[in-house]
Design an enzyme around this catalytic site. Structure first.
Site, short mmCIF file in Angstrom:
data_model
loop_
_atom_site.label_atom_id
_atom_site.label_comp_id
_atom_site.label_asym_id
_atom_site.label_seq_id
_atom_site.Cartn_x
_atom_site.Cartn_y
_atom_site.Cartn_z
N CYS A 89 0.88 -1.35 0.03
CA CYS A 89 0.18 0.21 -0.59
C CYS A 89 1.13 1.13 0.05
O CYS A 89 -0.13 2.09 0.10
CB CYS A 89 -1.18 -0.47 0.84
N HIS A 113 -3.08 7.14 2.40
CA HIS A 113 -3.50 5.48 2.31
C HIS A 113 -4.73 5.48 2.33
O HIS A 113 -4.80 5.44 3.91
CB HIS A 113 -2.52 4.96 2.34
N ASN A 152 -10.30 -0.27 0.08
CA ASN A 152 -8.54 0.17 0.15
C ASN A 152 -8.69 -0.30 -1.43
O ASN A 152 -8.57 -1.98 -1.78
CB ASN A 152 -7.97 -0.62 1.03
#
Ligand code: ACO
Length: 326
Positions: free
Chosen positions: A113, A253, A283
């Site tokens: 990520c 993020h 996500n």
């Protein structure tokens, strides 16, 4: 000093939408549980032909259009991804083929990520050497291909998409990427990982290989994510002697609304200064920051001269922050 500047941003999301109500039909969960624990309402799921490289190429085309550049102007393509179409070639090479970016060299970077802030940091090093370079920095994922759709602990969290930036150099010392700092701690990898395909060499076959999908110790990840992103942000602010109150927008993020609220509280930042779109997309790992950056840019949330902070945390563990004067 030559600084990395952003010439254009772009993003692309798959058309298929999976709502929390849709997930209720697939696993033992509820819209109420997912919304209160994660803030996610919808995620996009790739369909036929929407491979990571296709989403990445489409996002790149949008960024090139904003930058008023053509594919042949690009010297380097770097894609942050943990879900490339193939083991070989890289996703970046497939993007190069798709765009006919004949003057570029291409590589992938795996920092989960944190992939996009890692890619930016690498691009900056090339720009410092040759500020005339035009680099496509992309974050792209099809996590739907690597999620265990029977595991309610993880399948509600992730989505697919891609975001891209065209970056180059500027001799103007007052704008662009002011500071970037990366961190990692491989000793904690078991808290969030995804096995590769089982080895064809029996001697290398992992005894505990239990499927090539995402496994996560959610509560531990939560704690590390908040503390680590806070640490990375404070690091870049301190290096540039910038008070947190001067930041116009934080683009983190997009992991989980509770992680982001907790981060904002610890930093003493008003929630309006934290850009959130995870309710729409979930996500999307390395794609989440460039998608959010593109949306914020197109919505006019970022003005010339604004101080903008990017921060990320992901599997590895990896984490980092980038401070821009837009
Ligand atoms: N629907 C309903 N119930 C669920 C679901 C679900 N989708 N998932 C888990 N549960 C249950 C669990 O089974 C457990 O039940 P039990 O008490 O009967 O055993 C209960 O809910 C509580 O589970 P916890 O894991 O303790 O729930 P928690 O409040 O910690 O929330 C979550 C889980 C959302 C994963 C949280 O830990 C979290 O946000 N962690 C961060 C993880 C993250 O964001 N990962 C993304 C990848 S990493 C990154 O991008 C930074």
């Amino acid at each position: 000093m030559n600084r990395l500047i952003v010439l254009g941003t772009g993003s692309t999301l798959p058309t298929k939408v999976l709502s929390n109500a849709g997930l209720e039909q697939m696993v033992d969960t509820s819209d109420e549980w997912i919304t209160t624990r994660t803030g996610i309402k919808f995620r996009r799921i790739a369909s036929v032909g929407e491979h990571t490289s296709k989403l990445a190429s489409s996002a790149a085309r949008n960024a090139l259009e904003m930058a008023h550049l053509g594919s042949a102007d690009i010297n380097m393509i770097i894609v942050g991804t943990i879900t490339p179409d193939m083991g070989m070639p890289s996703c970046a090479c497939l993007v190069q083929k798709e765009l006919s970016a004949v003057n570029a060299f291409a590589l992938d970077l795996n920092a989960a990520c944190s992939g996009f802030v890692y890619c930016l940091d690498v691009a900056e090093k090339y720009i410092k050497v040759d500020p005339s370079m035009k680099i496509l920095v992309i974050g792209a994922e099809t996590l739907s291909s690597r999620v265990n759709w029977e595991d309610r602990n993880t399948c509600v969290l992730f989505g697919d998409g891609a975001g891209a930036c065209v970056v180059s150099g500027s001799a103007d010392d007052h704008r662009g990427l002011l500071a970037s700092k990366l961190f990692s701690d491989g000793s904690l990898y078991k808290l969030l990982y995804m096995d590769s395909a089982p080895s064809m060499n029996k001697d290398l076959l992992s005894k505990d290989h239990d499927g090539s999908y995402i496994k996560m110790a959610g509560r531990d990840v939560f704690k590390y994510a908040v503390r680590s992103m806070e640490m990375a942000i404070l690091n870049v602010l301190e290096r540039e002697q910038v008070p947190i109150d001067d930041i116009a927008l934080i683009i983190p993020h997009q992991a989980n609304i509770r992680i982001l609220k907790s981060l904002a509280e610890r930093l003493g930042v008003a929630s309006e200064k934290v850009y959130i779109n995870l309710d729409k997309y979930g996500n999307t790992s390395a794609a989440s920051i460039p998608i959010a950056l593109d949306e914020a840019n197109r919505e006019g949330r970022i003005k010339p001269g604004d101080l903008v902070l990017l921060c990320a945390f992901g599997g590895g563990f990896t984490w980092g922050a980038s401070l821009f004067r837009w």
